[in-house]
Design an enzyme around this catalytic site. Structure first.
Site, PDB file in Angstrom:
ATOM      1  N   GLU A 262       0.829  -1.202   0.000  1.00 37.22           N
ATOM      2  CA  GLU A 262       0.000   0.000   0.000  1.00 37.22           C
ATOM      3  C   GLU A 262       0.867   1.257   0.000  1.00 37.22           C
ATOM      4  O   GLU A 262       0.508   2.270  -0.583  1.00 37.22           O
ATOM      5  CB  GLU A 262      -0.967   0.007   1.193  1.00 37.22           C
ATOM      6  CG  GLU A 262      -1.963  -1.145   1.200  1.00 37.22           C
ATOM      7  CD  GLU A 262      -2.699  -1.348  -0.121  1.00 37.22           C
ATOM      8  OE1 GLU A 262      -2.875  -0.372  -0.871  1.00 37.22           O
ATOM      9  OE2 GLU A 262      -3.086  -2.492  -0.413  1.00 37.22           O
TER      10      GLU A 262
ATOM     11  N   HIS B 271       3.387   6.450  -5.273  1.00 36.82           N
ATOM     12  CA  HIS B 271       2.991   6.787  -6.644  1.00 36.82           C
ATOM     13  C   HIS B 271       2.126   8.056  -6.626  1.00 36.82           C
ATOM     14  O   HIS B 271       2.263   8.935  -7.476  1.00 36.82           O
ATOM     15  CB  HIS B 271       2.190   5.605  -7.221  1.00 36.82           C
ATOM     16  CG  HIS B 271       2.185   5.534  -8.719  1.00 36.82           C
ATOM     17  ND1 HIS B 271       1.422   4.619  -9.399  1.00 36.82           N
ATOM     18  CD2 HIS B 271       2.831   6.246  -9.658  1.00 36.82           C
ATOM     19  CE1 HIS B 271       1.611   4.784 -10.698  1.00 36.82           C
ATOM     20  NE2 HIS B 271       2.454   5.758 -10.882  1.00 36.82           N
TER      21      HIS B 271
END
Ligand code: ZN
Length: 672
Positions: free
Chosen positions: A462, A468
């Site tokens: 996660e 990202h």
């Protein structure tokens, strides 16, 4: 009174947000957006600055108002919130359909492309290209009757898929098995027994009541010594919502599956695709159906022989031929005997504070960013903490809410979600903010939460999604962070991060025995690493079976004959599987990923992204897991670029070549 969902503050005012704010805020924004878009079109806006920028800003505003509402619905659920949330969903769907089919808007985007296309930067061009693609996929240019038909097909599809889910849910809940003789549940883990005991008491029954929820099903199939019990559970599970099994015919999804496939095919045809598989690939990294099939078959060629060897070995270990309901049970025993590593025994080595500190160190060494707790930020629950992400020179880069413990009214599982997206456009700017959510067991008194290694992997995974989103340098929200990233590439940064949590260089950073402070001992570490490849062949062919079945079903659909659901599955199993399930198996009838979820003609994405992530990590194996130059390249080619460029180009920029399968095979222990 101002609505706290409509303020421009950098972070949501969680203390002030109430369920009653949700629907009015959404309605106000949707109305405002509609009016603003109409005004732009009336004024003839058709440039990047005059049309696209205002629309990007509108959608940023909409997303940041909706995000806290939808997040709270997931993690602090209440009757009032759920009602507000459900009331908003159709409003949002209608808004997006309307936008997608707005011909004037589409024509205005087309003029932006025609007039300014060459002058636009890469990320701007991508925004316009994506918009034009999505107009086409929404049926914008169809003749009125066909446009209307497309709308009807999509609406009916939504209903049919929801009904498919309901049938699976109802069939799952309808089954339970009372046990009164303790010998029958021999082998079940203590927590499963405890749950069954409580369920029986709640139902006013003696003994234990085993339900068909996923954790109980897994526990029975992996641990129950009683073969008849395992068989009974297996049959109940694989016949849910079908014409077979304990509730045969009561919630049969058979007719719905045929209808769903027909509707998808028709929708794809209407907007110009030969079949739904091609429609699905229009927004993905894989180019065409042949490439997907060839990719899956190549993996099968390597993994099937390994799976056959593993299966033979398992039968030899069991001393007899194995049925479908035996495999999990004997695999568990073989794993224990062979590897002598159990998740429970690892827990004391992974206290959460240590894992978190180690993870932050890894991220700092890779990308130079520092992660610092910021207790001054208001959160929505005392367990939730906020962290700032700071650049090398202490400039703020973004931040995240960390919500790690299970609690009532919180959805299960683990995920990363966008709280605020990064934007820097004409007068509007915001730094990215994320939610990182897991469901670990909470601390007990003074003792911190202790994680299994699987949970450590979940946290790294996660966090990969989080990076990202947080490290993006893209200024236009619709292609910043995870936005605009193709479905089959979006798991690259997350699966990539998992690799670190298996490494010699990293495990000592994240482990420290809760009592002795000792890092994970070398022999345990080695056994843990060895467990990564246990039965890798069997696991791979199982995923390939799902992926090939899903993809061929959509690619080979023909409207002039009934869908070949059972036949396609049988052919796929013949080609890739090592175990022949019994005749009564009706697994497709409860395959929600494909019939009701977002993975239709897209289940292959799991393996696809695994290839990308293993290959990307291969560069770190070659140069050192903390090699600064490699990390910098990954940061600038992949993490910072979000969906602003073609996913294959981004990969090639990082790796210097197209993705190869070999690194994944090596990682899984399947290399020749
Ligand atoms: Zn993920």
């Amino acid at each position: 009174m101002t609505n706290p969902l409509l303020t421009d503050q950098p972070l949501p005012a969680f203390g002030a947000i109430e369920a009653a704010h949700v629907e009015p805020a959404l309605r106000e924004l949707l109305d405002a957006n509609r009016a603003e878009i109409a005004a732009l079109l009336d004024a003839g806006a058709d440039g990047w600055e005059t049309l696209v920028v205002p629309i990007e800003r509108m959608h940023h505003r909409l997303a940041r108002a909706w995000s806290p509402a939808s997040h709270l619905n997931g993690v602090m659920n209440s009757e009032a919130l759920r009602a507000a949330y459900n009331a908003c969903l159709p409003l949002l769907t209608a808004y997006h359909t309307e936008l997608g089919q707005n011909e004037r808007l589409c024509a205005a985007y087309q003029r932006v492309a025609d007039r300014e296309g060459a002058a636009l930067g890469t990320e701007q061009r991508k925004v316009v290209e994506n918009a034009l693609r999505d107009f086409r996929l929404a049926g914008v240019s169809l003749l009125p009757e066909r446009k209307q038909r497309f709308g009807e097909v999509m609406a009916r599809l939504a209903t049919a898929q929801a009904k498919f889910d309901e049938n699976v849910l109802d069939a799952t809940h309808a089954y339970s098995r009372q046990v009164t003789d303790e010998r029958e549940i021999e082998g079940l883990p203590a927590n499963a027994v405890q749950r069954a005991r409580e369920a029986a008491a709640a139902a006013g029954k003696d003994g234990w009541l085993l339900s068909l929820d996923a954790p109980t099903y897994q526990a029975v199939l992996s641990h129950a010594v009683s073969e008849p019990l395992r068989r009974e559970f297996y049959e109940a599970w694989v016949t849910r919502a079908s014409d077979r099994g304990p509730n045969a015919g009561q919630w049969d999804n058979g007719p719905l599956m045929a209808e769903i496939l027909a509707l998808r095919h028709e929708a794809a045809n209407l907007v110009g695709f030969a079949n739904f598989a091609e429609y699905s690939l229009a927004t993905k990294m894989a180019r065409d159906p042949a490439e997907v099939i060839e990719f899956l078959l190549e993996l099968a060629r390597v993994s099937k022989p390994a799976a056959e060897r593993e299966f033979t070995e398992l039968e030899r270990f069991a001393g007899r031929p194995l049925a479908s309901w035996d495999v999990g049970f004997f695999s568990e025993r073989l794993r224990k005997e062979r590897l002598q590593v159990s998740e429970e025994a690892l827990r004391p080595y992974f206290p959460l504070p240590r894992v978190l500190a180690g993870l932050f160190t890894v991220v700092h060494r890779l990308y130079g960013v520092r992660i610092v707790a910021n207790p001054s930020v208001e959160t929505y629950h005392p367990d939730v903490r906020f962290f700032d992400v700071l650049d090398r020179d202490d400039t703020p880069r973004g931040g995240f809410f960390l919500d790690l413990y299970a609690r009532p009214k919180k959805r299960g599982g683990a995920w990363m979600d966008e709280c605020v997206g990064r934007i820097r456009l004409a007068g509007t700017s915001a730094l990215p903010i994320a939610y990182l959510v897991c469901n670990f067991s909470p601390p007990a008194g003074e003792r911190p939460s202790l994680l299994t290694h699987y949970e450590v992997l979940t946290l790294f995974h996660e966090f990969g999604h989080g990076l990202h989103h947080l490290l993006t340098r893209v200024n236009v929200p619709s292609v910043a962070g995870i936005n605009g990233v193709p479905w089959d590439a979006v798991e690259l940064p997350s699966q990539f991060m998992e690799n670190f949590a298996w490494r010699d260089e990293v495990l000592p950073l994240v482990s420290s025995h809760v009592e002795t402070g000792e890092a994970l001992p070398h022999d345990m570490l080695a056994r843990l690493q060895a467990s990564r490849t246990f039965q890798a062949g069997m696991q791979t062919v199982r995923q390939l079976e799902f992926a090939l079945f899903d993809f061929r079903l959509h690619a080979e659909y023909r409207p002039d004959r009934p869908p070949r659901i059972a036949e396609t599955l049988a052919e796929v199993r013949e080609a890739v599987s090592v175990l022949r399930p019994p005749e009564f198996n009706r697994f497709p009838h409860s395959f929600q990923h494909v019939f009701s979820g977002g993975y239709a003609a897209g289940y292959y994405s799991y393996k696809w992204a695994e290839v990308l992530s293993a290959d990307a990590f291969g560069a770190f194996e070659e140069h050192g897991v903390f090699d600064p130059a490699t990390a910098q390249r990954f940061l600038s080619a992949i993490l910072e670029r979000g969906g602003s460029r073609d996913a294959m180009d981004a990969f090639v920029e990082f790796r210097g070549r197209k993705p190869e399968i070999a690194p994944l095979l090596r990682q899984m222990g399947l290399a020749a």
